[in-house]
Design an enzyme around this catalytic site. Structure first.
Site: not given
Length: 1023
Positions: A719, A726, A847
């Site tokens: 991703g 990643v 986040d």
């Protein structure tokens, strides 16, 4: 071993052939050659017949013997042919035989209310004589066979309440004679077919509770005989075509829980004169409620709740006198003057009124006494979540059939009237968060059917009435945050029906805890914290074997922790802090496998500390400020057991002082050096990035990562994120094969290096099973001499929660079921609680969102991506905190960011709580906070808030609702989870719930949902 379908069919064929050979006289009969084998084939595929309904289905040598079988009706005009097969509600399991298609004279097939599985056989389309086909309330799956469109004489077609998917076949356009068509409560998708408008014989069209989308086709207006149109609980959007409001034959119009918008025609009363039920709950309708609705003399059911209707409620809304249901809650309706409440006088004309829902609006002023003049048949009255002041009107006790009375979260004052005790059918009494004072009326003890009693957050005083002991059906009792005093009545401890909640916290209660508490064997949560309770913890508490959460902190309890508590193996939280307890720390606690939080601090405990189980995890246990504790894991810093002599003890303490002084000096020196490094960095030291990377991480080379990821190939790309990509990396082989996630930073991206250092600094401090673990780091040069930074993390194989909640067509993911979502929510809450409350200094993730939550093979959630994390150091000044938060407006992800961050407020743990709340509501509804469904005037929390509490099921993710969970279980999930999510999303950061309390509440919810079948009988009453 599972029996294969082809084998079952073979058995069916052999069975029917044998029957024909055994009865040669029937083999020459045209009827028997088709109908008897078809019936025997049906029986052969039935795996369970709990009522023995098919026991009569045996051949007896008679030519037409099957005509006397249970559920079989033969035709008089065509002897030996089956005319009707009705086997509804018999609990039959198995599949439907395709040989039923050979029943050429069949006019009625009713298999509803069973447990049949598999697909609907397409051969049923060969039964051309069928008038009625009812397969509803089973577990049938697959698509509706297009061949069923051949049933040109069909009058009734119902396949509702199954697991059917796909679209409505276009071949159904030929069902010109069908009058009743129901596909409700399935997984049918696609748009509402415009050709349905050609089925002009339709009188009842029900497509509710599917996943249909698109707009409502205007062609439906051609259904001139239609009396009932129900498309509730879908994903329809846009405006309702105006021509639909000209269908004067309509008696029921239900568009509830969609995404429809616009306003209602002001002259709707003259356009739909025969309407009996009008329901548009939970859509996006706005404008004023049309006053012309009052002119529909036949109107009985009006549900407008969960929209954006504003203005005043029409004063003559009840003039017809026929309303039984009036729901306008969860809107923006106003009442500021006494005349704005005139609608209540109008509703008093409705002698059969059962439900009035006014909650969650902008109604203010004094609730008039005219509310006491409504129908004596009234069963539900909800006015909570407004700004209504004054007293509870007199005459409330005349509603003898009232089951729900909800006045919570208003500004009511005065005393609670004693005539509430006359409401003998009351099941829910919610008066919490008001300004009531005085004593609790003892007459409440007369409400023998009460399930839920919530009087918390008021100014009630005096003692708890002993008459509460008469509440033998009570499941939850919440009297927290009042001024109650005196002893806890023994009668309360004998309410054995209590199963969810007993909360008496934050009062002035004193005296000992009665040993009768042992009778609360089914209770999940006990909270007596912050009172003045004294004496020992009763041994009988060990009989409360269903306990998950026990909070007795902040009292005057004394004596030892009783060994009888070893029976409470289901405990997840135990807080006995801030008491006067003495004696040893119980060793049996180390064997409690489910225990996640243990607080025994601020007592007088002594002796050795266990070192196994929960005692080996510093993040979930607190033993600070006790007496003479010794031993235990090293992180407690307790002296070694046994204790030395007094002289040695004194010297030992002196040595400790010297050691701590030396360590303090080194820490101070380290702080000075760190401060100097910070200054150097601010002056542009180009090498400082390298020095800021924690040395605790063993370094790995670029070459090793290049090889492990196959040159960072697209095939290994997992991703992309804000600051890089990643990859999946592997090294070794066979049993030594290692798989990891390699997070490569885009160093050219502004802020990437700072993100890298921030993530390193955060990860070096944390050790928790619900957080993604760091393995190593790489800070080097690539093969071209460019700067390269990467983190090597634990590889979590099941991908992100985002892909599970919102799978695309390319994804191979399913969607999590109810229990999986609850477990994931609990996992993330535990991770955040650890970051906020069990690390010094705390870490703010900044986040929290589904894409940063990874799921392993067991669907256990792991919180990751600490690139925006901030370490909140207590020694920093407010100014420095403001400096570190200067860009907080862009920290995090739109939709999840706490509202105060947009005004430059400093980063705080409360910001994480807000993001978590949005996540929780997203898991409940299946909607992203950035869903186009939401406009500038609403958002995900507001959407859920508008649905509370009566219509939450309509807002739930359709993937949960379609998993065949019992409605009682869905309600037990939706109501408390939504309230918890909203408690996290409060506008004021100071009013948000703490993550520790979130963990406790989620644990209680999980316990209730997993409870035995004994809970099923009351679960539908709870909320």
């Amino acid at each position: 071993m599972e029996t294969r379908p082809w084998l079952l069919r073979l058995i069916a064929i052999l069975t029917t052939t044998t029957a024909l050979l055994l009865h040669p006289s029937t083999s020459s009969s045209v009827s028997t050659a088709h109908d008897l084998p078809a019936l025997l084939s049906f029986k052969s595929l039935i795996t369970k017949d709990p009522l023995g309904a098919l026991s009569s289905w045996t051949t007896n040598g008679s030519t037409h013997g099957f005509c006397s079988w249970t559920g079989v009706e033969c035709s008089s005009a065509h002897p030996g042919h089956v005319k009707a097969l009705r086997l509804q509600g018999l609990g039959l399991s198995g599949t439907i035989s395709p040989f039923l298609g050979n029943l050429s004279r069949l006019r009625a097939l009713d298999l509803s209310g069973n447990k049949l599985q598999g697909q609907i056989p397409s051969s049923i389309g060969n039964c051309f004589a069928l008038r009625t086909l009812n397969l509803s309330v089973n577990s049938l799956s697959g698509a509706i066979p297009p061949a069923m469109g051949n049933l040109s004489k069909l009058l009734v077609l119902s396949v509702s309440k199954n697991d059917i998917s796909g679209t409505i076949p276009t071949s159904f356009a030929g069902l010109a004679t069908v009058a009743v068509f129901s596909v409700a409560r399935n997984h049918v998708h696609g748009q509402v077919p415009p050709w349905l408008g050609n089925l002009t014989a339709l009188e009842d069209l029900n497509m509710a509770d599917n996943i249909m989308s698109g707009h409502v086709p205007p062609a439906l207006s051609k259904l001139i005989n239609l009396r009932s149109l129900t498309v509730a609980i879908n994903n329809l959007q846009g405006l309702i075509p105006p021509v639909l409001f000209n269908m004067s034959s309509l008696e029921c119009l239900n568009f509830g829980s969609n995404q429809l918008s616009g306003s209602l025609p002001q002259d709707i009363g003259s356009m739909l004169p025969n309407l009996k039920k009008f329901s548009v709950f939970y859509n996006r309708f706005e404008g004023q409620i049309p006053a012309s609705l009052s002119n529909i003399s036949s109107l009985e059911h009006l549900s407008l709740h969960g929209n954006r209707f504003r203005g005043r409620i029409p004063s003559n809304i009840g003039q017809s006198g026929r309303l039984t249901v009036f729901e306008v809650g969860n809107n923006e309706l106003q009442a500021t003057e006494s005349r704005d409440w005139d609608f209540l006088t109008s509703l008093a004309n409705c002698s059969s009124l059962l439900l009035v829902n006014l909650q969650l609006n902008n109604l203010s002023g004094i609730l008039p006494n005219s509310i006491g003049n409504l129908s004596q048949k009234l069963e539900g009255l909800r006015v909570g979540g407004n700004q209504i002041a004054g007293l509870i009107p007199t005459g409330i006790g005349r509603y003898l059939k009232l089951a729900i009375l909800e006045f919570a979260d208003n500004r009511f004052t005065g005393t609670i009237p004693s005539d509430i005790g006359k409401l003998s059918n009351l099941k829910e009494l919610s008066l919490f968060q008001n300004r009531y004072y005085g004593e609790i009326p003892s007459s409440i003890g007369n409400l023998s059917q009460l399930n839920l009693l919530a009087l918390s957050t008021n100014n009630l005083e005096g003692s708890i009435p002993a008459t509460f002991g008469n509440l033998t059906e009570l499941i939850s009792l919440d009297l927290a945050s009042n001024l109650l005093s005196g002893k806890i009545p023994e009668e309360v401890m004998r309410i054995s029906s209590l199963a969810l909640f007993l909360n008496l916290s934050n009062n002035l209660l004193d005296g000992p805890i009665s040993p009768h508490i042992g009778q609360l064997a089914n209770l999940a949560i006990i909270d007596f914290s912050s009172n003045k309770l004294s004496g020992p913890i009763p041994n009988a508490l060990g009989s409360c074997i269903a306990l998950q959460f026990l909070h007795l902190q902040g009292n005057l309890l004394q004596g030892q922790i009783p060994k009888e508590l070893m029976a409470l193996r289901g405990l997840e939280e135990l807080d006995l802090s801030n008491n006067n307890l003495s004696g040893p720390v119980p060793e049996f606690l180390e064997s409690f496998q489910l225990l996640k939080n243990l607080n025994l601090s601020f007592n007088h405990l002594s002796g050795p500390v266990p070192d196994k189980g929960i005692f080996s995890n510093a993040s979930v246990i607190s033993l600070t400020s006790n007496g003479m504790l010794c031993g235990g894991p090293v992180f407690f810093h307790f002296p070694t057991c046994p204790y030395p002599s007094p002289d040695k003890l004194a010297s030992h303490k002196l040595l400790q002082i010297l050691v701590f002084t030396a360590v303090g000096a080194f820490i101070l020196l380290g702080v000075c050096i760190a401060a100097r490094c910070y200054v150097n960095k601010s002056r542009g030291d180009a090498h400082q990035d390298q020095e800021n990377i924690p040395e605790m991480f063993q370094r790995i080379s670029y070459t090793e990562l290049h090889s492990a990821t196959d040159s960072f190939s697209e095939e290994n790309l997992v991703g992309r994120g804000s600051f890089g990509s990643v990859y999946k990396g592997t090294s070794g082989s066979g049993a030594n094969l290692i798989t990891a996630a390699v997070k490569v930073l885009d160093v050219q991206r502004q802020g990437a290096t700072r993100s890298f250092i921030s993530e390193c600094n955060a990860l070096k401090m944390i050790r928790h099973r619900k957080l993604v673990k760091v393995i190593t780091v790489c800070d080097s040069l690539d093969h071209s001499g460019n700067q390269f930074k990467a983190l090597v993390l634990e590889f979590i194989p099941n991908g992100s929660l985002d892909k599970w909640l919102h799978p695309s067509t390319e994804d191979e993911f399913g969607t999590p079921n109810l229990m999986q979502r609850l477990n994931i929510a609990l996992d993330v809450a535990e991770a955040l609680e650890y970051l906020h409350d069990h690390i010094d200094p705390p870490i703010v993730h900044c986040d929290v969102k589904p894409s940063n939550i990874l799921l392993d093979d067991d669907m256990v959630a792991h919180l990751g991506d600490f690139g925006l994390a901030k370490i909140i150091r207590a020694e920093k000044s407010k100014q420095s905190l403001a400096d570190q938060s200067c860009s907080v407006g862009i920290k995090g992800t739109i939709g999840y960011v706490a509202p105060e961050y947009g005004t430059g407020t400093e980063i705080s743990v409360e910001g994480d709580v807000y993001s978590y709340g949005v996540l929780l509501l997203e898991m409940l509804t299946g909607r992203r906070p950035t869903d186009p469904f939401f406009s500038d005037t609403t958002n995900l929390p507001k959407y859920v808030e508008m649905a509370c509490p009566g219509n939450l099921l309509e807002t739930m993710d359709v993937n949960i609702r379609c998993n065949q969970e019992p409605q009682a279980v869905l309600e037990l999930f939706a109501a408390p989870v939504s309230r918890l999510g909203l408690a996290c999303c409060r506008g004021s950061a100071r009013q948000r719930i703490k993550m520790g309390d979130v963990v406790k509440e989620l644990g209680a919810i999980k316990q209730i949902i997993m409870a035995s079948q004994n809970y099923a009988s009351w679960s539908t009453k709870l909320y």
